[in-house]
Design a protein around this motif. Structure first.
Motif, mmCIF file in Angstrom:
data_model
loop_
_atom_site.group_PDB
_atom_site.id
_atom_site.type_symbol
_atom_site.label_atom_id
_atom_site.label_comp_id
_atom_site.label_asym_id
_atom_site.label_seq_id
_atom_site.Cartn_x
_atom_site.Cartn_y
_atom_site.Cartn_z
ATOM 1 N N THR A 155 -4.938 -0.209 -5.167
ATOM 2 C CA THR A 155 -4.774 -1.116 -4.031
ATOM 3 C C THR A 155 -6.131 -1.542 -3.470
ATOM 4 O O THR A 155 -6.314 -2.706 -3.085
ATOM 5 N N ASN B 246 2.284 2.096 -3.325
ATOM 6 C CA ASN B 246 1.328 2.506 -4.356
ATOM 7 C C ASN B 246 0.521 3.724 -3.917
ATOM 8 O O ASN B 246 0.541 4.769 -4.571
ATOM 9 N N ASP B 247 -0.177 3.612 -2.795
ATOM 10 C CA ASP B 247 -1.060 4.695 -2.360
ATOM 11 C C ASP B 247 -0.288 5.935 -1.929
ATOM 12 O O ASP B 247 -0.743 7.062 -2.153
ATOM 13 N N LEU C 69 -0.020 -6.591 -5.625
ATOM 14 C CA LEU C 69 0.255 -5.158 -5.574
ATOM 15 C C LEU C 69 1.741 -4.875 -5.773
ATOM 16 O O LEU C 69 2.119 -3.918 -6.458
ATOM 17 N N THR D 144 -7.243 -5.482 -3.404
ATOM 18 C CA THR D 144 -7.474 -6.112 -2.097
ATOM 19 C C THR D 144 -8.911 -6.597 -1.963
ATOM 20 O O THR D 144 -9.170 -7.713 -1.491
ATOM 21 N N PHE E 134 0.836 -1.199 0.000
ATOM 22 C CA PHE E 134 0.000 0.000 0.000
ATOM 23 C C PHE E 134 0.873 1.252 0.000
ATOM 24 O O PHE E 134 0.577 2.233 -0.696
#
Length: 454
Positions: free
Chosen positions: A291, A127-128, A279, A295, A124
């Motif tokens: 993400t 990516n986030d 991911l 998920t 996460f």
């Protein structure tokens, strides 16, 4: 336009891949373990632990190092020796898992869940966090480049944005801290998690979403397809597969209860491992993905493969999945239109319009927070009434109850005891869930009454 379509196609493809991979891995895991985890030989847990931790180590650490300044220092150790590294890693982690199981009596599935949670958090972050802080950093860098150029704003080329944007470590740390605090304290984040868990829950229960024509068509089509496929395999094979999905019956005495989780540790491990790996692979390959989508769809795929969607609940669960996916597309469309509108307004009004829009944003955030709190309070009031009805159904004596809602939206049950000056206060949510779980789980697990009676 071509780049935008590529991103949209990549996100859609990631949804399909996440659902399919999650379903396949969960099915194979259940065929190995079944629902009788405690009856499996210890070496199966050890091998499963070795495979899971090795996969996490490779995809999160080795693949994650690529693209970082540190990869050049270990590049000569990894390239050309990958198969050897994976083999040694599998043997090492399998041995460690076996020692933990045999000597220290540790449930290795808990360790896998802990490592999987950490790996998913890293995925996460990779990516986030970039999505969260990447655009502001690029804007800041482009502003600095314009200042250094000495040109007028309308004469300065935007070619600087075509290059790699250098990241400031302190900005990344601050942005990460903001994300952690927000997710940790946000009630809306808990609501989102609750939606995913309810849709992937094992067994029947209260369904949040109502069935729609599309969900009914999907379920009917899936049942017809399943019937057709079953004719292609021998009955003995189908019976063997069915035996792996037989859930255990836990005998309980009348004075004890057993709280059933939404799903067991096998599915929890698969959810975390598969989502984290997908991911990490997508991020390392610079593929456009979300993400949240990955998920969520992994969880839906594992729940489908685990037969968590029964004949009665399937239309509700499919309707929920379709609603969530539809919400994603609607959010993307609204974001596109809103971004274009805001950019147009700022172009017209300049800095004054920026101030006005900020006030509008703060007002919308406050309004949504108030509406969310009010909606949760109404939901708790409805569940409180259901709790009283369930007590009556159980034949329990209903005392004179008083209830109220505090500033946090929590409902408290209060009733007079022998002394009128003494009151018992029990948090609504804990009491309600405990009583309902006790009632449903006791009769389901011990088969004291039939489904018709329930």
């Amino acid at each position: 336009t071509e780049t935008a379509m590529f991103i949209i196609f990549g996100i859609l493809l990631s949804v399909v891949v996440a659902f399919s991979v999650g379903a396949i891995v969960q099915f194979l895991s259940r065929m190995i373990y079944s629902f009788h985890i405690e009856k499996r030989p210890s070496y199966i847990n050890a091998l499963f632990g070795g495979f899971a931790i090795t996969a996490i180590t490779y995809f999160i650490i080795i693949k994650g190092l690529k693209g970082t300044p540190y990869y050049s220092e270990v590049k000569h150790l990894i390239e050309g020796n990958l198969a050897f590294i994976l083999l040694i890693g599998f043997a090492f982690w399998s041995l460690i898992s076996q020692v933990l199981i045999s000597v220290f009596k540790v449930n290795v599935l808990k360790i896998i869940i802990g490592i999987g949670t950490f790996s998913l958090a890293l995925a996460f972050a990779g990516n986030d966090l970039v999505n969260f802080i990447g655009v502001p950093i690029a804007a800041w860098n482009s502003y600095e480049a314009w200042q250094a150029s000495g040109l007028a704003a309308d004469a300065f080329s935007m070619g600087v944005l075509g290059k790699k944007v250098p990241s400031n470590v302190w900005m990344l740390l601050i942005a990460g801290a903001v994300m952690v605090v927000t997710i940790w304290t946000s009630k809306k984040a808990k609501t989102v998690i609750e939606t995913g868990i309810n849709l992937s829950r094992q067994g029947e229960g209260h369904e949040k979403f109502q069935p729609n024509p599309m969900s009914r068509v999907v379920v009917r089509g899936a049942m017809v397809l399943n019937t057709g496929i079953s004719f292609l395999f021998p009955k003995k094979m189908l019976a063997f597969v069915d035996s792996k999905f037989q859930k255990p019956v836990i005998p309980l005495s009348k004075d004890k209860t057993y709280e059933m989780p939404a799903f067991d540790m096998i599915r929890a491990s698969v959810n975390l491992i598969v989502a984290g790996i997908l991911l990490s692979v997508g991020t390392s390959l610079k593929l456009p993905l979300s993400t949240t989508y990955v998920t969520f769809m992994v969880a839906m795929g594992t729940s489908l493969a685990d037969r968590a969607w029964g004949r009665e609940s399937a239309v509700y669960r499919v309707a929920g999945v379709l609603n969530v996916i539809g919400g994603w597309f609607m959010t993307a469309l609204v974001a596109f239109v809103a971004a274009a509108t805001v950019a147009y307004l700022i172009n017209l009004g300049g800095i004054v319009m920026v101030g006005i829009l900020l006030l509008v944003v703060f007002g919308l955030i406050a309004r949504n927070s108030i509406r969310h709190t009010k909606r949760n309070k109404e939901k708790k009031e409805q569940m409180f009434e259901l709790y009283i009805d369930d007590l009556r159904y159980l034949g329990a004596e209903i005392p004179t109850l008083h209830w109220g809602v505090n500033t946090n939206g929590d409902i408290y049950l209060m009733w007079d005891s022998i002394n009128d000056n003494i009151h018992k206060h029990l948090a609504y949510a804990e009491l309600y869930m405990a009583k309902i779980d006790e009632f449903v789980n006791y009769f389901n697990l011990t088969h004291q009454i039939t489904d018709e009676d329930l």
